[in-house]
Enzyme design. Structure first.
Site, PDB file in Angstrom:
ATOM      1  N   TYR A 161       0.829  -1.209   0.000  1.00 46.18           N
ATOM      2  CA  TYR A 161       0.000   0.000   0.000  1.00 46.18           C
ATOM      3  C   TYR A 161       0.862   1.258   0.000  1.00 46.18           C
ATOM      4  O   TYR A 161       0.614   2.198  -0.766  1.00 46.18           O
ATOM      5  CB  TYR A 161      -0.918  -0.022   1.225  1.00 46.18           C
ATOM      6  CG  TYR A 161      -1.932   1.098   1.274  1.00 46.18           C
ATOM      7  CD1 TYR A 161      -3.072   1.056   0.475  1.00 46.18           C
ATOM      8  CD2 TYR A 161      -1.767   2.190   2.122  1.00 46.18           C
ATOM      9  CE1 TYR A 161      -4.017   2.070   0.522  1.00 46.18           C
ATOM     10  CE2 TYR A 161      -2.708   3.210   2.174  1.00 46.18           C
ATOM     11  CZ  TYR A 161      -3.824   3.141   1.375  1.00 46.18           C
ATOM     12  OH  TYR A 161      -4.763   4.153   1.421  1.00 46.18           O
ATOM     13  N   LYS A 165       1.088   4.245  -2.877  1.00 50.07           N
ATOM     14  CA  LYS A 165       0.754   5.646  -2.610  1.00 50.07           C
ATOM     15  C   LYS A 165       1.965   6.557  -2.807  1.00 50.07           C
ATOM     16  O   LYS A 165       1.822   7.709  -3.239  1.00 50.07           O
ATOM     17  CB  LYS A 165       0.198   5.793  -1.190  1.00 50.07           C
ATOM     18  CG  LYS A 165      -1.143   5.080  -1.000  1.00 50.07           C
ATOM     19  CD  LYS A 165      -2.198   5.556  -1.998  1.00 50.07           C
ATOM     20  CE  LYS A 165      -3.562   4.954  -1.756  1.00 50.07           C
ATOM     21  NZ  LYS A 165      -4.591   5.461  -2.684  1.00 50.07           N
TER      22      LYS A 165
END
Length: 254
Positions: A161, A165
Site C-alpha cells: 500500500y 501511494k
C-alpha cells in the site's frame, strides 16, 4: 465561495467512504457527477452507488453510474468515453479507487502486492491517461489523486500500500509538469487516519496507538478530505499544481 456549477466530475470509488463524501460535496457545489466503482466480495455497486445517486440527484444535479475496474486499461478508457458521451465533457477526475491487502512483508503473497499496485497505482495511470486527451482538447482539467501519508512516512504491514501511494505522489508531480501548460492541474491529497470502512476494522488498541501519534489526538472525517478536494477541483486553486496536501491532523509535517 467555491462554485462547481457547470462542471462534470468523475470520481472513482465514489460509492462509499472518501469517494462518496467527495461526490456529495461536489454535487452540493453544483457539479454533475459520474460515479465509477466495481462490485467486490463485500459490497454491491448497485446498492451503494444507487443510494449515492439518489442523494446527489436530490440536490438538483445529474448523476451517472459506471462500473469500471480501474486496474484494467481498456475498462478505464471505456469509462471515460461513457462519461463524455453522457455529459458531453469531463472537467474533473478524482482518482480515489483503492484497496488494501495488509500483512507483514514476510507473509505477503506476490498476488497481494501485485493487486494493490494494479488498483492503487496503475489505476491512477489508466484513468489519468484516459482523460488527458479530452482535457487537453478543451484546454481545461482538474485531476486529484488520492495518496496517503503512509506513502510519505511508511507503515509496517503495508509495504504494498505504501509503495502504491508513494508512486501516486511521484506520478502526480511528473504529470503535473507535463500538463501545466495545457491548463490542467494535477494534485494529490494524502489523508491520514480517516474514519472509514478501512479504519473500522482496526482493533481498539491499534486505534488508540494511532490516535496518540496524531497531534490533534483524533481521526479525521471523510468530509475533511472532501473539503480539500473541492478546493482543488475549483478555480480557486488555479495556480496550484504538482502538490501533495496532507490532511492528517498534523501527523506528518514537512
Amino acid at each position: 465561495m467555491i462554485d462547481l456549477k457547470g462542471r462534470v466530475a468523475l470520481i472513482t470509488g465514489g460509492s462509499r467512504g472518501i469517494g462518496k463524501s467527495i461526490a456529495i460535496k461536489f454535487a452540493s457545489l453544483g457539479a454533475d457527477i459520474a460515479i465509477a466503482d466495481i462490485a467486490t466480495n463485500h459490497t454491491s455497486i448497485e446498492e451503494s452507488a444507487l443510494e449515492v445517486k439518489k442523494e446527489i440527484e436530490s440536490m438538483g444535479v445529474k448523476c451517472f453510474i459506471v462500473e469500471c475496474d480501474v486496474s484494467n486499461f481498456e475498462d478505464s478508457q471505456n469509462m471515460v468515453k461513457e462519461v463524455i458521451n453522457q455529459y458531453g465533457k469531463l472537467d474533473i477526475l478524482v482518482n480515489n479507487a483503492g484497496i488494501t491487502r495488509d500483512t507483514l512483508l514476510m507473509k505477503m503473497k506476490e498476488e497481494d502486492f501485485d493487486k494493490v499496485i494494479a488498483v492503487n497505482l496503475k489505476g491512477v495511470f489508466n484513468c489519468t491517461k484516459a482523460v488527458t486527451r479530452p482535457m487537453m482538447k478543451q484546454k481545461y482539467g482538474k485531476i486529484i489523486n488520492m495518496a496517503s501519508v503512509v506513502g510519505i512516512m511508511g507503515n509496517a504491514g503495508q509495504a504494498n500500500y505504501c509503495a502504491s501511494k508513494a508512486g501516486v505522489i511521484g506520478f502526480t508531480k511528473s504529470t503535473a509538469r507535463e500538463l501545466a501548460s495545457r491548463n490542467i492541474t494535477i494534485n494529490a491529497i494524502a489523508p491520514g487516519f480517516i474514519e472509514s470502512d478501512m479504519t473500522k476494522v482496526l482493533k481498539d488498541e491499534v486505534r488508540a496507538s494511532y490516535e496518540s501519534g496524531i497531534p490533534m489526538k483524533k481521526m479525521g472525517q471523510t468530509e475533511d478530505i472532501a473539503n480539500v478536494a473541492a478546493f482543488l477541483a475549483s478555480d480557486m486553486s488555479s495556480y496550484v499544481t504538482g502538490q501533495t496536501i496532507n490532511v492528517d491532523g498534523g501527523m506528518v509535517m514537512q
